[in-house]
Design a protein around this motif. Structure first.
Motif, short mmCIF file in Angstrom:
data_model
loop_
_atom_site.label_atom_id
_atom_site.label_comp_id
_atom_site.label_asym_id
_atom_site.label_seq_id
_atom_site.Cartn_x
_atom_site.Cartn_y
_atom_site.Cartn_z
N GLU A 46 0.84 -1.20 0.00
CA GLU A 46 0.00 0.00 0.00
C GLU A 46 0.87 1.25 0.00
OE1 GLU A 46 -2.56 0.23 3.42
OE2 GLU A 46 -0.91 0.06 4.85
N ALA A 47 0.39 2.25 -0.70
CA ALA A 47 1.09 3.52 -0.76
C ALA A 47 0.86 4.29 0.53
CB ALA A 47 0.59 4.34 -1.94
N LYS A 52 5.77 15.17 -4.65
CA LYS A 52 5.83 15.40 -6.09
C LYS A 52 7.05 16.22 -6.44
CE LYS A 52 2.79 17.13 -9.77
NZ LYS A 52 2.83 15.90 -10.57
N SER A 53 7.59 15.96 -7.63
CA SER A 53 8.71 16.74 -8.13
C SER A 53 8.23 18.14 -8.50
CB SER A 53 9.30 16.05 -9.36
OG SER A 53 10.19 16.90 -10.03
N GLY A 54 8.98 19.15 -8.11
CA GLY A 54 8.74 20.49 -8.60
C GLY A 54 7.67 21.30 -7.91
N ASP A 55 6.87 20.68 -7.05
CA ASP A 55 5.90 21.47 -6.29
C ASP A 55 5.66 20.77 -4.96
OD1 ASP A 55 3.44 20.15 -8.46
OD2 ASP A 55 3.53 19.70 -6.32
N PRO A 56 4.94 21.43 -4.05
CA PRO A 56 4.83 20.88 -2.69
C PRO A 56 3.75 19.81 -2.52
CG PRO A 56 3.82 23.04 -2.79
CD PRO A 56 4.45 22.81 -4.14
N THR A 57 3.21 19.31 -3.62
CA THR A 57 2.16 18.30 -3.49
C THR A 57 2.66 17.08 -2.75
OG1 THR A 57 1.09 18.98 -5.55
CG2 THR A 57 0.64 16.75 -4.77
N THR A 58 1.89 16.68 -1.77
CA THR A 58 2.17 15.44 -1.04
C THR A 58 0.88 14.65 -0.90
OG1 THR A 58 1.82 16.55 1.09
CG2 THR A 58 4.09 16.40 0.29
N TYR A 59 1.06 13.39 -0.63
CA TYR A 59 -0.06 12.49 -0.39
C TYR A 59 0.23 11.68 0.86
CZ TYR A 59 -2.48 8.03 -0.47
OH TYR A 59 -3.18 6.92 -0.10
N TYR A 60 -0.82 11.42 1.64
CA TYR A 60 -0.70 10.54 2.80
C TYR A 60 -1.89 9.59 2.84
CZ TYR A 60 2.80 13.83 4.48
OH TYR A 60 3.92 14.62 4.61
N ARG A 103 -2.44 14.30 -5.31
CA ARG A 103 -2.92 14.69 -3.99
C ARG A 103 -3.72 13.57 -3.32
NH1 ARG A 103 -2.07 19.90 -2.77
NH2 ARG A 103 -1.71 21.35 -4.50
N ASP A 104 -4.36 12.74 -4.14
CA ASP A 104 -5.26 11.74 -3.57
C ASP A 104 -4.72 10.32 -3.63
OD1 ASP A 104 -7.56 11.28 -6.38
OD2 ASP A 104 -5.39 11.53 -6.29
N GLN A 105 -3.52 10.16 -4.19
CA GLN A 105 -2.98 8.81 -4.32
C GLN A 105 -1.56 8.85 -4.84
OE1 GLN A 105 -2.40 5.75 -3.37
NE2 GLN A 105 -4.56 5.25 -3.63
N PHE A 106 -0.83 7.79 -4.52
CA PHE A 106 0.49 7.57 -5.10
C PHE A 106 0.40 6.31 -5.94
CE2 PHE A 106 4.78 7.49 -5.98
CZ PHE A 106 5.45 6.41 -5.45
N TYR A 107 0.63 6.47 -7.24
CA TYR A 107 0.55 5.34 -8.15
C TYR A 107 1.95 4.78 -8.37
CZ TYR A 107 -4.09 7.21 -8.99
OH TYR A 107 -5.37 7.65 -8.82
N PHE A 108 2.09 3.52 -8.05
CA PHE A 108 3.38 2.88 -8.18
C PHE A 108 3.20 1.57 -8.91
CE2 PHE A 108 2.72 -0.48 -5.09
CZ PHE A 108 1.74 0.04 -4.28
#
Length: 126
Positions: A46-47, A52-60, A103-108
């Motif tokens: 699970e993520a 994110k590269s280049g901006d402050p976007t994060t996901y938790y 913002r709503d998910q990390f796709y790996f």
């Protein structure tokens, strides 16, 4: 040759803290979306978080919001995951992974186009 290497895992008591570190060779982490994926025994991967590269976007992941914080150290070419108020449900092997950070998910994925570290185990137990 590209390598990601995690460190900082270990055994911690419930309520304790750990800081995971992801170091890279052969690529610049600041140019990539980097995330943390965990896999507990007998469970799916699970993520947990990404940046994110280049901006402050994060996901938790919902269950870690307010407890975990992801950050970058550009000079050190590292990404960190600060984990506080750990509980037994956080027990898993944690992997540093490249992927698609939203913002709503990390796709790996496990495709040849993504990079994974070898993982660092985190055990939360009294």
């Amino acid at each position: 040759q590209v390598h990601l290497m995690e460190s900082g895992g270990g055994l911690v008591q419930p309520g304790g803290s750990l800081r995971l570190s992801c170091a890279a060779s052969g690529l610049t982490l600041n140019l990539l979306n980097i995330g943390w994926v965990r896999q507990a025994p007998g469970k799916e991967r699970e993520a947990v978080s990404c940046i994110k590269s280049g901006d402050p976007t994060t996901y938790y992941l919902d269950s870690v919001k307010g407890r975990f914080t992801i950050s970058r150290d550009i000079a050190q070419n590292r990404v960190y995951l600060q984990m506080n108020s750990l509980n037994a449900d956080d027990t898993a092997v944690y992997y540093c992974v490249t992927g698609d950070c939203r913002r709503d998910q990390f796709y790996f994925s496990a495709s040849p186009f993504s990079y994974w570290g070898q993982g660092t185990p985190v055990t939360v137990s009294s």
